[in-house]
Structures are given as structure tokens and as C-alpha cells.
Design a protein around this motif. Sequence first.
Motif, mmCIF file in Angstrom:
data_model
loop_
_atom_site.group_PDB
_atom_site.id
_atom_site.type_symbol
_atom_site.label_atom_id
_atom_site.label_comp_id
_atom_site.label_asym_id
_atom_site.label_seq_id
_atom_site.Cartn_x
_atom_site.Cartn_y
_atom_site.Cartn_z
ATOM 1 N N ALA A 90 -7.553 9.412 -12.406
ATOM 2 C CA ALA A 90 -8.509 8.949 -11.394
ATOM 3 C C ALA A 90 -8.729 10.030 -10.320
ATOM 4 O O ALA A 90 -9.849 10.206 -9.837
ATOM 5 C CB ALA A 90 -8.005 7.656 -10.743
ATOM 6 N N LEU A 91 -7.655 10.715 -9.974
ATOM 7 C CA LEU A 91 -7.768 11.785 -8.980
ATOM 8 C C LEU A 91 -8.650 12.912 -9.500
ATOM 9 O O LEU A 91 -9.534 13.427 -8.791
ATOM 10 C CB LEU A 91 -6.370 12.305 -8.632
ATOM 11 C CG LEU A 91 -6.259 13.410 -7.569
ATOM 12 C CD1 LEU A 91 -6.880 12.959 -6.255
ATOM 13 C CD2 LEU A 91 -4.789 13.787 -7.356
ATOM 14 N N LEU A 92 -8.466 13.285 -10.760
ATOM 15 C CA LEU A 92 -9.290 14.341 -11.359
ATOM 16 C C LEU A 92 -10.748 13.890 -11.503
ATOM 17 O O LEU A 92 -11.666 14.711 -11.409
ATOM 18 C CB LEU A 92 -8.725 14.718 -12.723
ATOM 19 C CG LEU A 92 -7.442 15.560 -12.715
ATOM 20 C CD1 LEU A 92 -6.835 15.626 -14.103
ATOM 21 C CD2 LEU A 92 -7.709 16.956 -12.196
ATOM 22 N N GLN A 151 0.835 -1.184 0.000
ATOM 23 C CA GLN A 151 0.000 0.000 0.000
ATOM 24 C C GLN A 151 0.883 1.252 0.000
ATOM 25 O O GLN A 151 1.681 1.460 0.911
ATOM 26 C CB GLN A 151 -0.919 0.008 1.238
ATOM 27 C CG GLN A 151 -1.989 -1.073 1.224
ATOM 28 C CD GLN A 151 -2.985 -0.863 0.095
ATOM 29 O OE1 GLN A 151 -3.474 0.231 -0.120
ATOM 30 N NE2 GLN A 151 -3.278 -1.930 -0.632
ATOM 31 N N TYR A 152 0.765 2.059 -1.034
ATOM 32 C CA TYR A 152 1.533 3.286 -1.113
ATOM 33 C C TYR A 152 0.722 4.431 -0.495
ATOM 34 O O TYR A 152 -0.517 4.398 -0.512
ATOM 35 C CB TYR A 152 1.859 3.629 -2.561
ATOM 36 C CG TYR A 152 2.627 2.569 -3.297
ATOM 37 C CD1 TYR A 152 3.873 2.156 -2.832
ATOM 38 C CD2 TYR A 152 2.120 1.999 -4.455
ATOM 39 C CE1 TYR A 152 4.588 1.188 -3.519
ATOM 40 C CE2 TYR A 152 2.831 1.030 -5.145
ATOM 41 C CZ TYR A 152 4.068 0.627 -4.669
ATOM 42 O OH TYR A 152 4.775 -0.329 -5.342
ATOM 43 N N GLY A 156 3.508 4.680 -12.051
ATOM 44 C CA GLY A 156 2.713 3.513 -11.712
ATOM 45 C C GLY A 156 2.127 3.537 -10.312
ATOM 46 O O GLY A 156 1.550 2.540 -9.859
ATOM 47 N N ARG A 157 2.232 4.670 -9.615
ATOM 48 C CA ARG A 157 1.781 4.720 -8.221
ATOM 49 C C ARG A 157 0.683 5.742 -7.953
ATOM 50 O O ARG A 157 0.001 5.655 -6.938
ATOM 51 C CB ARG A 157 2.971 5.041 -7.303
ATOM 52 C CG ARG A 157 4.027 3.942 -7.254
ATOM 53 C CD ARG A 157 4.944 4.182 -6.083
ATOM 54 N NE ARG A 157 5.973 3.155 -5.960
ATOM 55 C CZ ARG A 157 6.795 3.052 -4.924
ATOM 56 N NH1 ARG A 157 6.699 3.911 -3.931
ATOM 57 N NH2 ARG A 157 7.704 2.100 -4.879
ATOM 58 N N LEU A 191 5.832 11.654 -1.704
ATOM 59 C CA LEU A 191 5.585 10.549 -0.769
ATOM 60 C C LEU A 191 4.928 9.380 -1.488
ATOM 61 O O LEU A 191 5.278 8.217 -1.273
ATOM 62 C CB LEU A 191 4.691 11.020 0.386
ATOM 63 C CG LEU A 191 5.257 12.031 1.385
ATOM 64 C CD1 LEU A 191 4.171 12.443 2.379
ATOM 65 C CD2 LEU A 191 6.456 11.457 2.136
ATOM 66 N N SER A 192 3.973 9.694 -2.361
ATOM 67 C CA SER A 192 3.213 8.645 -3.040
ATOM 68 C C SER A 192 4.065 7.815 -3.985
ATOM 69 O O SER A 192 3.825 6.620 -4.155
ATOM 70 C CB SER A 192 2.048 9.263 -3.825
ATOM 71 O OG SER A 192 1.105 9.846 -2.954
ATOM 72 N N VAL A 193 5.053 8.432 -4.625
ATOM 73 C CA VAL A 193 5.869 7.689 -5.588
ATOM 74 C C VAL A 193 7.119 7.085 -4.956
ATOM 75 O O VAL A 193 7.922 6.441 -5.633
ATOM 76 C CB VAL A 193 6.276 8.570 -6.791
ATOM 77 C CG1 VAL A 193 5.039 9.098 -7.503
ATOM 78 C CG2 VAL A 193 7.211 9.704 -6.382
ATOM 79 N N GLY A 194 7.296 7.282 -3.651
ATOM 80 C CA GLY A 194 8.443 6.684 -2.967
ATOM 81 C C GLY A 194 9.744 7.419 -3.208
ATOM 82 O O GLY A 194 10.816 6.805 -3.287
#
Length: 418
Positions: free
Chosen positions: A412-414, A4-5, A406-407, A244-247
Motif C-alpha cells: 500500500a505504501l508503494l 491506531q499504530y 500486520g501493522r 515505531l510502526s510495528v511496536g
Amino acid sequence: MHEQYPSVRKGLLQLIFSGSFMKRWNDKLRPVELIEVDKQAHKMFVAYILYLLNSRDMPADERLHLGEKVIQGGIYEYLYRLVITDIKPPIFYRIKSNPEHYKQLTEWVLEQLQPRVQPLGDHFWQGLCAYLQKPDDTGLAGKILSAAHIFASSWEFGLIKGVNPGDDELKDIEANFEELLKEHFDLTGMREIAGGSRNGLGGLVNLCGRLRFQKRWSQTPRIPETSVLGHMFIVACLAYFFSLSVGACSSRRQNNFYAGLIHDLPELLTRDIISPVKQSVQRIKDLIREYEQRELEQRVFTLLDEPGYSELTARLRYYLGDKDYSEFDNTVVDKGRVLSLDADELHQNYNRDEFDPRDGHLLKVCDNLAAFIEAYTATRNGITNEQLQQAQWKIRNRYQRENLLGRLHIGALLADFD
């Protein structure tokens, strides 16, 4: 087990943007509206300068740790401020001086924040809780943020004090600011920042503060009107969350935040030239870029001629780009050379602190997403015109299939914005 990212959701984006509605000094006569998100941008720009100047002698890992604490603390304090909204400072400090009252207020604030912040992951959420539950950070990061906060507020005060001659409260406010600023003069650079000079650090932070007067979408009515300064802070926050989301590694997260925080600094010199004009003809785009670079050299970097500011100048150049790369290119520093890379190569091969990585493409996504939220919010508030509708359509269409490394699926956010 599926990893889970950290994720970014619509509620968090709208929360960050809500500082564009919050008016400051709203019990005083004001020559211009003073907005919370603008103050936060100015504060974090000053904090960045103080961080660089006061960490020069630290080992690299210790310095990176301090840099992360400054960014996180600034975001945590902003989130807190968004919830407590209009509590006047004297009342808030009275609450803060009573441990039980402050504890109760903070528990309520965290309850309001949790649904929107928790998706960023346990590490960010636990850091937020720990930071807000202690009344004061007495370390260097806390002192830097305190100094930056006091300066940004006192700078605003300088705008309003001359137009409120009959306000008896102003003398006490001014004396308090002077005392608090002096308490932070042991920080390298703070005395000069507070001195109001037109040169050096004082001149630089004054230039930055003036970006609050420059409105975005200047030919398009909107509610709320947003400034270039506030927009930059919103982009910086989004860039940190996306990192943070993409690491992203620590250096990359910090670079993305600060690159976002200053990415429109040249607009102080050129005004807000809208994208259709910039992109209409390649030669026009190149001319604007050349002009921006020349003006930065003449009006910004000349303020920092002293050797003691060489690192600050170098960092600003790295974030704003030069003739070989722009602020929206992905860059790393390898063996002393700045390299431009595609996003996948940077992430796979250079996602380490030693390479000083910076995600220009991610920053551009955040820049456009912030513009989308500005247009979307104005439309939801009843302002309907062709420019706002077209901007939303273009950004939705542009990022419909965008999936950052890829993360983080931007389309989808929009889609969450109905």
C-alpha cells in the motif's frame, strides 16, 4: 475501539530522501559534491561510537534511554535542517542567539514538518516539537550529537580547504572547528576520533566517511546520484520509523537504526556489487560474503584491537552478521547465544530489551524501499532507462502483499508512488 499504530507515509519518505539533493559548502570550490544526507550518516556513525564509549558504566535502562535520545535527536536535527536548507551557519547561529527570532523560525519549521511527520504518532511529534523549541540540549545526548556534528563538518572541511587557497574565510572556519572540537575532548573517544589517526577510532571514522565517494548504481545515470554513505542513513531512518510502526521495544528500535546505518559498510571493501550479480549463482553469493567477512576482519576490526573497543567490535559484528547469520536475518541474544528467528516469533516472544532483538527482514525491506525511492525519483526527474524501470517493477512486485507484522502494509505504501 480500534488501536491506531504509528504509520509511515509517502510524504515522510520523500522528505527523508530530499537530503540527497542538498549540497553543502556550495559557496566553495569542492573536489567532490558534498551532500547533506552523507554528512548526517557520518555524524550519526560518530555519535554511535561516542554513545557506546560514554555510557559503559550506566545502568542498562539509563543507557537505553540515552541511546534513544541520541537517535531521536539526530533525526530531529536532520528534519530541521531539511526545512531551513541553505541558511549559512553564521547566520543561523545569530538567529539562534536571539530567543524570539529562533522561536519564530522554529514555529515555521514545525508547520512545514507537521503534515509529513504527524502520522508517526503523538509521541514522536511531541518529542520533535519539544526538542526543536529548546535551543540547546545540554545533557549527554546533546553533547554527543554536537561533537559528532562538529567532527563530520570538520572532516568535510578537510576535503575542501586545500583547493580554496584564496578564500580568506577558511582560516576563521578552521580555527573555529579546532576550538569547538577541543570543547568536546572530555567525551571518551573524542580526542582520538578528531586526531586523524589511520588506526583506532580515527581510522574507523575515516573509513566510514570515505563511503560518500562511492556512488550507488554506478553504471546507471540518475538524478540525484546517491552515495553508499547517504543510502545507509536513509535506511537507518526508515528502519527506525518502521520499528515505531510495528511496536518494537527500545532496544529493537535502536538496533534496527544502527544496523541500517552500517549495513553496507563492507561495500567500502568490495564496492557496490549490484544484486543481480550477488544473487546470480549461490556460490558467487557465498564467495562475496566470504570476501566481505575476511576484509572486515583485516581492514576494519584490526583497527579496534585495543580492549577498550571490544564492545564496539562486538556490536559491529552483531549488526553485520557472521558465518551463522547475515545482516538481513532476524536475531536475538538468549542466554549469551545469537539465535536466528522468523519475524513473527521474534515479535511475539522476544520483543523485550533483554533479548537485544534486531529485525533483519525489516531492514531488508527498508533497504529495497530506499532503492525504490532512488529509482523512482530519478525517473520523475527525467532519467528513463531499463535498469531504473526494472528495479521499480521488481520491488513493487516483491512487496505487493507484504504486511510487516500486520501493522505496516508495504504494498500500500508503494502504491502511493504513482
